[in-house]
Design an enzyme around this catalytic site. Structure first.
Site, PDB file in Angstrom:
ATOM      1  N   SER A 234      35.745  39.139  36.204  1.00 40.39           N
ATOM      2  CA  SER A 234      36.363  37.907  36.712  1.00 40.39           C
ATOM      3  C   SER A 234      36.814  38.088  38.162  1.00 40.39           C
ATOM      4  CB  SER A 234      37.564  37.517  35.857  1.00 40.39           C
ATOM      5  OG  SER A 234      37.140  37.207  34.554  1.00 40.39           O
TER       6      SER A 234
ATOM      7  N   CYS B 165      43.190  42.478  29.442  1.00 38.96           N
ATOM      8  CA  CYS B 165      42.072  41.518  29.498  1.00 38.96           C
ATOM      9  C   CYS B 165      40.969  41.876  28.526  1.00 38.96           C
ATOM     10  CB  CYS B 165      41.535  41.374  30.917  1.00 38.96           C
ATOM     11  SG  CYS B 165      40.127  40.244  31.018  1.00 38.96           S
TER      12      CYS B 165
ATOM     13  N   HIS C 152      44.017  40.906  37.499  1.00 36.75           N
ATOM     14  CA  HIS C 152      44.711  40.182  36.420  1.00 36.75           C
ATOM     15  C   HIS C 152      44.791  41.022  35.156  1.00 36.75           C
ATOM     16  CE1 HIS C 152      40.452  39.748  35.829  1.00 36.75           C
ATOM     17  NE2 HIS C 152      40.726  39.626  34.532  1.00 36.75           N
TER      18      HIS C 152
ATOM     19  N   CYS D  65      37.758  44.005  36.636  1.00 35.76           N
ATOM     20  CA  CYS D  65      37.100  43.097  35.686  1.00 35.76           C
ATOM     21  C   CYS D  65      36.082  42.233  36.410  1.00 35.76           C
ATOM     22  CB  CYS D  65      38.169  42.221  35.034  1.00 35.76           C
ATOM     23  SG  CYS D  65      37.545  40.946  33.936  1.00 35.76           S
TER      24      CYS D  65
ATOM     25  N   HIS E 106      33.841  37.530  40.284  1.00 40.04           N
ATOM     26  CA  HIS E 106      33.578  36.101  40.514  1.00 40.04           C
ATOM     27  C   HIS E 106      34.449  35.596  41.671  1.00 40.04           C
ATOM     28  CE1 HIS E 106      30.875  34.893  37.285  1.00 40.04           C
ATOM     29  NE2 HIS E 106      31.610  35.542  36.392  1.00 40.04           N
TER      30      HIS E 106
END
Ligand code: ZN
Ligand code: ZN
Length: 362
Positions: free
Chosen positions: A40, A164, A59, A38, A43
């Site tokens: 995220s 997610c 996650h 993902c 990041h």
């Protein structure tokens, strides 16, 4: 067990032999069967979100429960679970009023267990884990509340993306915005989350559904997932085109990238009374500016939503059931499969914007 460890920002993940402790009270241990790659996580790799090293990222995961600690009540050994990356204590004010994605029941870092310690270590050094999970690993120990049982028949790759991007995108439409049949929708950004905003909009009967991106291959995916119109923002003035296509602006504009400029565009796409719904996650500290005069005189709304405002214990099993009944297309969402050893390749492809969704399968 094997896990992908991040030692420093902007370095490749390293596949390591990692030690894992048994679950303590209120915790469960899973054998991970699949985990999505993902934005995220990207990041975190870039150090944009409160970096803590060394860490196991990941996650968007699913697995089979193989051990439970004391006082675990909602999950049993053998259950197939989708992992929630947000806590949901069930007792704080936000949980009680039905908004568990902003649960405030726990203090302390979300990179450690609820007691402030870690269950995983490498050569004796404790590891941080993303969102109390850290799914880029063969096993995870996590709080019971983050393990949500789903039907056994759901394939692992599909269960992973429900964790997610599917729930974030679909529930942004159904829960956060509550789009109605015939509402006019624009979606800026057609990555994993944006495609699920598009199919969420199709699910509730929105029309038109205008998809915007700068990558042609993503716009082709957008059409497959339900966009009635696609716009390449590198060639046309997307805001102007959206306003023309929708007869003066859309009722809902979803931003699924996480950039200040596209958040501003989302607000500009709205007709009077419209809502701009920010789903994409920016780097920390980013700000966006809006035409405050129009915000008031045209009664526009700018709102953010995390995890689509999902109620995890209701909506995650619901996403699984919508897939099994053929109402959500999650098979075509999974564009690339990797082994854990290939995870850096998966991130490189995500960053190049080539993948709908890449999934690591164990
Ligand atoms: Zn994610
Ligand atoms: Zn709570």
């Amino acid at each position: 067990m094997k896990a992908a460890v991040l030692y420093q920002a902007n370095t490749p993940l390293v596949i390591e032999e990692v030690d894992i402790e048994s679950p303590k009270a209120g915790e469960v241990q899973l054998r991970i069967t699949a985990t999505g790659i993902c934005h995220s996580d990207l990041h975190n790799i870039k150090g944009e979100w409160e970096p803590a090293f060394p860490a196991i990222l990941g996650h968007e995961g699913t697995g089979i429960v193989e051990a439970v600690g004391d006082r675990v009540q909602n999950v049993q050994i053998g259950d197939r679970v989708v992992l929630s990356f947000r806590p949901n204590c069930g007792r704080c004010a936000n949980c009680v009023r039905g908004v568990p994605v902003i649960c405030e029941g726990h203090k302390g870092s979300r990179k450690l267990m609820l007691d402030g310690t870690s269950r995983v270590s490498v050569r004796g050094q404790p590891l941080f884990v993303s969102t109390r999970l850290g799914t880029f690993a063969e096993r995870v120990v996590c709080p019971e509340e983050q393990a949500i049982p789903v039907r056994q028949t759901i394939p692992p790759e599909v269960a992973a993306v429900i964790a997610c991007c599917v729930t974030t995108g679909v529930c942004a439409v159904t829960n956060a915005a509550q789009v109605q049949p015939g509402d006019r929708v624009a979606v800026i950004g057609c990555g994993g989350v944006g495609l699920n905003v598009i199919q969420g909009a199709r699910l509730v009967g929105a029309s038109p559904i205008v998809a915007i991106d700068v990558v042609e291959s993503k716009l082709a995916y957008a059409r497959e997932f339900g966009a009635t119109h696609v716009l390449n923002a590198s060639r046309v003035n997307a805001v102007q085109e959206v306003r023309e296509l929708s007869g003066g602006g859309v009722d809902y504009a979803f931003e699924a990238i996480g950039l200040s400029a596209t958040i501003e565009q989302a607000v500009d796409c709205l007709r009077p009374g419209g809502k701009a719904v920010v789903v994409g996650m920016t780097a920390m500290g980013q700000r966006a500016s809006v035409d405050a005069h129009k915000l008031v005189s045209q009664q526009k709304t700018l709102m953010g939503t995390s995890y689509g405002n999902a109620r995890q214990r209701i909506d995650i099993p619901r996403m699984a059931d919508l897939y099994l009944s053929g109402r959500l297309d999650l098979d075509r969402l999974i564009s690339h499969r990797y082994r854990l050893e290939e995870i850096n390749e998966g991130f490189a492809r995500l960053e190049r914007g080539e993948a709908a969704r890449g999934v690591v399968v164990f």
